[in-house]
Structure formats: C-alpha cells, structure tokens
Design an enzyme around this catalytic site. Structure first.
Site, PDB file in Angstrom:
ATOM      1  N   ARG A   1      -9.083  10.209  61.970  1.00 47.83           N
ATOM      2  CA  ARG A   1      -8.786  10.689  60.606  1.00 47.83           C
ATOM      3  C   ARG A   1      -8.643  12.208  60.589  1.00 47.83           C
ATOM      4  O   ARG A   1      -7.917  12.760  59.771  1.00 47.83           O
ATOM      5  CB  ARG A   1      -9.906  10.293  59.630  1.00 47.83           C
TER       6      ARG A   1
ATOM      7  N   CYS B   1     -18.583   6.629  50.624  1.00 45.79           N
ATOM      8  CA  CYS B   1     -18.493   6.348  52.056  1.00 45.79           C
ATOM      9  C   CYS B   1     -19.916   6.498  52.588  1.00 45.79           C
ATOM     10  O   CYS B   1     -20.854   6.738  51.839  1.00 45.79           O
ATOM     11  CB  CYS B   1     -17.542   7.333  52.723  1.00 45.79           C
TER      12      CYS B   1
ATOM     13  N   LYS C   1      -7.048  20.045  58.170  1.00 46.40           N
ATOM     14  CA  LYS C   1      -6.925  18.797  57.395  1.00 46.40           C
ATOM     15  C   LYS C   1      -7.236  19.083  55.927  1.00 46.40           C
ATOM     16  O   LYS C   1      -6.482  18.678  55.041  1.00 46.40           O
ATOM     17  CB  LYS C   1      -7.908  17.751  57.918  1.00 46.40           C
ATOM     18  N   ASN C   2      -8.316  19.805  55.674  1.00 49.77           N
ATOM     19  CA  ASN C   2      -8.800  19.949  54.290  1.00 49.77           C
ATOM     20  C   ASN C   2      -8.052  21.003  53.494  1.00 49.77           C
ATOM     21  O   ASN C   2      -8.292  21.141  52.288  1.00 49.77           O
ATOM     22  CB  ASN C   2     -10.311  20.203  54.289  1.00 49.77           C
TER      23      ASN C   2
ATOM     24  N   ASP D   1     -19.879  19.872  57.305  1.00 55.24           N
ATOM     25  CA  ASP D   1     -19.050  19.144  58.274  1.00 55.24           C
ATOM     26  C   ASP D   1     -19.403  19.504  59.716  1.00 55.24           C
ATOM     27  O   ASP D   1     -18.971  18.815  60.638  1.00 55.24           O
ATOM     28  CB  ASP D   1     -17.558  19.426  58.037  1.00 55.24           C
TER      29      ASP D   1
ATOM     30  N   ARG E   1     -20.242   9.900  46.527  1.00 54.82           N
ATOM     31  CA  ARG E   1     -19.010  10.655  46.246  1.00 54.82           C
ATOM     32  C   ARG E   1     -18.536  10.436  44.793  1.00 54.82           C
ATOM     33  O   ARG E   1     -17.436   9.999  44.534  1.00 54.82           O
ATOM     34  CB  ARG E   1     -17.900  10.280  47.225  1.00 54.82           C
TER      35      ARG E   1
HETATM   36  C1  EPZ Z   1     -14.727  18.133  50.598  1.00 51.35           C
HETATM   37  O1  EPZ Z   1     -15.231  16.906  50.115  1.00 51.35           O
HETATM   38  C2  EPZ Z   1     -14.268  17.872  52.032  1.00 51.35           C
HETATM   39  N1  EPZ Z   1     -13.201  16.870  52.044  1.00 51.35           N
HETATM   40  C3  EPZ Z   1     -15.448  17.371  52.867  1.00 51.35           C
HETATM   41  O2  EPZ Z   1     -14.989  17.211  54.210  1.00 51.35           O
HETATM   42  C4  EPZ Z   1     -16.544  18.438  52.842  1.00 51.35           C
HETATM   43  O3  EPZ Z   1     -17.651  17.959  53.561  1.00 51.35           O
HETATM   44  C5  EPZ Z   1     -16.929  18.723  51.382  1.00 51.35           C
HETATM   45  O4  EPZ Z   1     -15.767  19.116  50.629  1.00 51.35           O
HETATM   46  C6  EPZ Z   1     -17.959  19.846  51.283  1.00 51.35           C
HETATM   47  O5  EPZ Z   1     -17.472  20.996  51.874  1.00 51.35           O
HETATM   48  C7  EPZ Z   1     -11.926  17.280  51.841  1.00 51.35           C
HETATM   49  O6  EPZ Z   1     -11.649  18.438  51.617  1.00 51.35           O
HETATM   50  C8  EPZ Z   1     -10.876  16.206  51.918  1.00 51.35           C
HETATM   51  P1  EPZ Z   1     -17.581  18.117  47.119  1.00 51.35           P
HETATM   52  P2  EPZ Z   1     -15.523  16.728  48.519  1.00 51.35           P
HETATM   53  O7  EPZ Z   1     -16.889  17.649  45.889  1.00 51.35           O
HETATM   54  O8  EPZ Z   1     -14.510  17.473  47.746  1.00 51.35           O
HETATM   55  C9  EPZ Z   1     -21.051  15.899  44.712  1.00 51.35           C
HETATM   56  C10 EPZ Z   1     -14.599  16.078  56.216  1.00 51.35           C
HETATM   57  O9  EPZ Z   1     -15.361  15.658  57.097  1.00 51.35           O
HETATM   58  N2  EPZ Z   1     -20.079  15.653  43.617  1.00 51.35           N
HETATM   59  O10 EPZ Z   1     -17.691  19.587  47.376  1.00 51.35           O
HETATM   60  O11 EPZ Z   1     -15.699  15.292  48.247  1.00 51.35           O
HETATM   61  C11 EPZ Z   1     -20.707  15.136  45.991  1.00 51.35           C
HETATM   62  O12 EPZ Z   1     -21.193  13.814  45.937  1.00 51.35           O
HETATM   63  C12 EPZ Z   1     -14.971  15.876  54.758  1.00 51.35           C
HETATM   64  O13 EPZ Z   1     -13.522  16.679  56.427  1.00 51.35           O
HETATM   65  C13 EPZ Z   1     -20.530  15.073  42.438  1.00 51.35           C
HETATM   66  O14 EPZ Z   1     -21.720  14.747  42.298  1.00 51.35           O
HETATM   67  O15 EPZ Z   1     -16.937  17.447  48.413  1.00 51.35           O
HETATM   68  C14 EPZ Z   1     -21.409  15.965  47.047  1.00 51.35           C
HETATM   69  O16 EPZ Z   1     -22.766  15.585  47.104  1.00 51.35           O
HETATM   70  C15 EPZ Z   1     -16.274  15.135  54.582  1.00 51.35           C
HETATM   71  N3  EPZ Z   1     -19.632  14.837  41.431  1.00 51.35           N
HETATM   72  C16 EPZ Z   1     -21.296  17.403  46.507  1.00 51.35           C
HETATM   73  O17 EPZ Z   1     -20.968  17.265  45.114  1.00 51.35           O
HETATM   74  C17 EPZ Z   1     -18.316  15.185  41.542  1.00 51.35           C
HETATM   75  O18 EPZ Z   1     -17.540  14.968  40.578  1.00 51.35           O
HETATM   76  C18 EPZ Z   1     -20.203  18.226  47.158  1.00 51.35           C
HETATM   77  O19 EPZ Z   1     -19.039  17.435  47.139  1.00 51.35           O
HETATM   78  C19 EPZ Z   1     -17.876  15.781  42.754  1.00 51.35           C
HETATM   79  C20 EPZ Z   1     -18.774  16.010  43.776  1.00 51.35           C
END
Ligand code: EPZ
Length: 415
Positions: A396, A116, A22-23, A305, A121
């Site tokens: 999802r 969420c 998916k990702n 995850d 996020r």
């Molecule tokens: C991706 O989410 C994945 N989603 C998530 O999978 C996965 O858990 C996550 O990466 C971590 O590996 C998809 O690929 C669609 P991040 P993403 O930006 O990109 C903070 C699943 O179950 N942050 O690496 O949203 C954020 O809040 C999903 O398949 C900021 O503060 O994750 C988090 O605490 C859930 N500011 C941390 O960074 C920003 O601008 C890591 O988030 C961006 C992120």
C-alpha cells in the site's frame, strides 16, 4: 503467496532513491477534482493506495494515465455520482474526496471509510466542520450524504489536530464563498505540499506549516504541473532498516528538512547520519542507545508512522526503552509478531516497554502498513529465515520493497 521470505543477517550497502510521498499524493489527486482540465503530478509513487485513488477518480469519469512517476489527471469527463461502495471501505483516504466532491458538485453520498487495526478512525471532525461550512449532512448506520449549494467560509476551531480533517477542509474551502480559518491545522509537510499545489492552481491560502490556515475562496482553479516531495516516512523506514541490519546507505532525495525528529532519534540510537544536499547518508547499527523514550506526536513531533519501525531498532539496541503512542489508540498490533521473533516487549495502555536482545527468524503476519514494514526490518536483522505474510499491506505504501532492499544487499524474495 502474498508474502516475503527474508534471509536475515546481511548488512545494507549502496544507494536507493526515495519514492514520492504517498500522503501528499493522495490529497493532491483528490484536489484535481476541483480543477477543470489536465493536471500533471510528477514523482507520484506507484503503490496500491495511489492505484486505488486513481480507480476512484476514474469511477467519477476522470481520465488518468501514468508515464513512469508522472500521472496525468484529466477531469473534463468528471461527473458526480455515488462512489462505488466497494472502493470506499477499502481505503480511508477515499474520505479525502468528500471535501472536494462537495465543493465541486454540492452533493456526495459515501460509506464510512471504516476503521482499521490501528484505530477506529472516526470522521466526526470532518462532518462537524463541513456542517459549519453550510453542508446539510444526513448520517445513517453505514455512511452519510452531504449537500450544499455552495459551501461558505467559516471559522473552524478543531478540538485537536487531524491531518485528514485539515486536508478535507482545505479542499472544501478553496472554492467556498468567503474566508475559512482552520485552527489548529495540521502542520505535516504533506499539508504544505497540498497547499503549494493549490496555490499554483490559483487558490488563496495563508499559513501552510503553521497551526492556523486562512483560506479565501476563489471562483476557479487552473490546471498545474507539480512535483510531489519525497516520502519522509519511506525514507525513515529505510533509515531504520540500515540501523537494524547495519551497513551504510545513501537515501537519495530524502527530505531531511522534514525528518528532524526522526534523525535526532536515530542518532540517539547510535546511527551516524550525514545530511547532504541531495539526500541522507546513514551508517551503523542501533547500539549503545541513549534513546530510552520515544513519544509520538503531530508534526514536527516524532511521527506515529515511524513508531513501529523504531520499535525494532529499540528492541535490537543494547538498552531497554519505551514508546508512547499518542496519536492512534491501537498502534501496537505489531508487538505480538515481534515477540514471536524473540523481542522482549510488553504493552500497558498507550506505552510499549521494549527490552533489548537479538531477534530470530519466524513466520509473522503483517496486519497494517507500517507494522508490516517493521516486520521486514526485524527480519533483515534477525538470525535465520523469516516469512512476512500479508505483503499487500506493505505494498500500500512502499514501491517494490523487495527489489529496493535486494539492490541494497539484503537477501529476500517474494514468497
Ligand atoms: C493521516 O491519517 C495519515 N494518512 C496517517 O498515515 C498518519 O498516521 C496520520 O495522518 C497522522 O499523522 C494519510 O495521510 C492517508 P488524523 P488521518 O486525522 O488523517 C482522530 C500511513 O501509515 N480523529 O490526523 O486518518 C484519529 O482517530 C497512515 O501512511 C478523530 O477522532 O489521521 C486519530 O486518533 C496511517 N476524528 C487522530 O485523530 C476525526 O474526525 C489523528 O488522526 C479525525 C481524526
């Protein structure tokens, strides 16, 4: 009803083919916007997050068709206009379109993708970096508008690793004017797949899988056919299901080379793991665990995850342990539901303290994707019948989880 009824206590046996990632699929679908013509994406999972992304691309004038797991994306009808706001709020991955749309059209207006249950996020890293690449961005209460005649390469030092920001910035940089450096860049396998797809299309990207990406902008990208790798999180979920329900299963196509931290943890919890050339053989229950601490981290660390599914395995093992969630600020929502099934788990800050002990059936509520999968796993191992509601969260990310688990000998049905 939007639920699954599960009759616990059956062990698993047999083989299942692990679906495409998916990702990896979501950013690759977004990347097709940068390519004029028809791209063919093989092994693209038929899950609601992908169907939703397909609708977003169609709302931008693209034509998509699916033949089994092959998805063709024809972007010749693509015209940039505001995305339908009812789409963006529903799925965070719509944010991934921002970089591609800005690179291709020079403009985008988008509502904030919204948080969420696992966390707020925020998107500050995305917006700050796009500004450094020359975008002018106006923010409002509900969203933002970005404009850039042509994005320019920049050196982007992020304060910490972000998968989504890395993906968005790659998509913004591949057609930008000049060189872009992203550091630290996420090293997740899904980033590697996106870079491989883009390189096949003519992009110039170095450093995939390392913490430093260097991208030379090019004038144009060409249509490609690409096979999405298998989903390491879905493979880990079924691995957990076998650890908890017992039995012996073969996970065909499991990307074992991208699952090292998960496999190490599973073995320390008592599972027997055999890595084959075409998949992963798993046997045994979580018992006599010697794994008393799981700490989530960016890849190649233990994936966030996988945290909720492994919490179930830890709860069922004979030994108390703890789980430290270091990526998202609120990823323990499943704990209250697991406690309704008899689990002994307490949360203090970003640490869940998990006691051992049997689980019993209950009516429980999925509140997000991976927590929902964890509840299904718990119900497979529980004594008695459970109902997991809000099945749509699980749909999802998992292709037909009921049929897949039933084919492995589990006793469950749509409810
Ligand atoms: C991706 O989410 C994945 N989603 C998530 O999978 C996965 O858990 C996550 O990466 C971590 O590996 C998809 O690929 C669609 P991040 P993403 O930006 O990109 C903070 C699943 O179950 N942050 O690496 O949203 C954020 O809040 C999903 O398949 C900021 O503060 O994750 C988090 O605490 C859930 N500011 C941390 O960074 C920003 O601008 C890591 O988030 C961006 C992120």
């Amino acid at each position: 009803m939007d639920a699954i009824r599960i009759y616990g206590g059956k062990s698993l046996d047999g083989q299942t083919v692990v679906q495409g990632s998916k990702n990896a699929s979501l950013p690759i679908l977004a990347a097709t916007l940068l390519i004029e013509g028809t791209c063919e994406i093989e092994n693209c999972p038929d899950i609601s997050d992908v169907r939703h992304m397909q609708k977003l691309l169609e709302s931008l004038g693209c034509r998509l068709e699916r033949e089994g797991t092959l998805v063709r994306v024809n972007t010749l009808g693509f015209s940039a206009h505001d995305m339908p706001s009812d789409s963006v709020g529903v799925m965070r991955s719509s944010l991934i379109l921002a970089g591609a749309l800005l690179a291709k059209t020079g403009q985008i207006c988008m509502e904030y993708p919204g948080g969420c249950v696992i966390g707020a996020r925020p998107i500050d890293l995305h917006l700050k970096s796009l500004r450094l690449m020359g975008a002018s961005i106006e923010e409002s209460e509900s969203g933002f508008c970005a404009e850039a005649a042509r994005l320019r390469g920049a050196v982007l030092h992020l304060p910490f690793v972000s998968v989504g920001a890395t993906e968005n910035l790659i998509l913004a940089a591949v057609l930008a004017d000049g060189e872009t450096v992203i550091e630290p860049a996420a090293r997740e396998p899904e980033i590697g797949a996106l870079c491989e797809f883009l390189r096949l299309a003519g992009a110039r990207i170095k450093g995939a899988g390392t913490g430093r990406l260097v991208i030379q902008g090019v004038e144009k990208l060409s249509p490609v056919r690409y096979r999405v790798p298998a989903d390491r999180i879905v493979a880990g979920t079924y691995l957990c299901a076998c650890m908890c329900a017992g039995g012996r299963i073969f996970l065909k196509d499991a990307p074992v080379s991208h699952m090292e931290s998960v496999l190490a943890c599973a073995e320390s919890m008592g599972a027997s793991i055999v890595c084959e050339a075409d998949g992963l053989l798993v046997a045994g229950r979580a018992h006599e665990s010697v794994c008393d601490v799981v700490r989530t981290a960016c890849y190649p660390g233990f994936p966030t995850d996988m945290q909720s599914p492994f919490m179930v395995a830890m709860a069922l093992s004979g030994r108390a342990g703890r789980i430290e969630e270091n990526v998202f600020e609120n990823r323990f929502r499943v704990v209250s539901e697991l406690c309704r099934m008899g689990a002994d788990i307490t949360v203090r800050g970003n640490v869940a303290y998990v006691g051992g002990g049997p689980l019993h059936g209950a009516i429980v509520q999925a509140q997000e994707l991976r927590g929902g999968a964890a509840l299904v796993i718990a119900a497979l191992a529980a004594d008695g019948t459970s109902i997991v509601t809000n099945r749509h969260y699980i749909d999802r990310g998992y292709e037909d989880i009921v049929s897949s688990l039933r084919a492995l000998g589990a006793d469950l049905e749509l409810a």
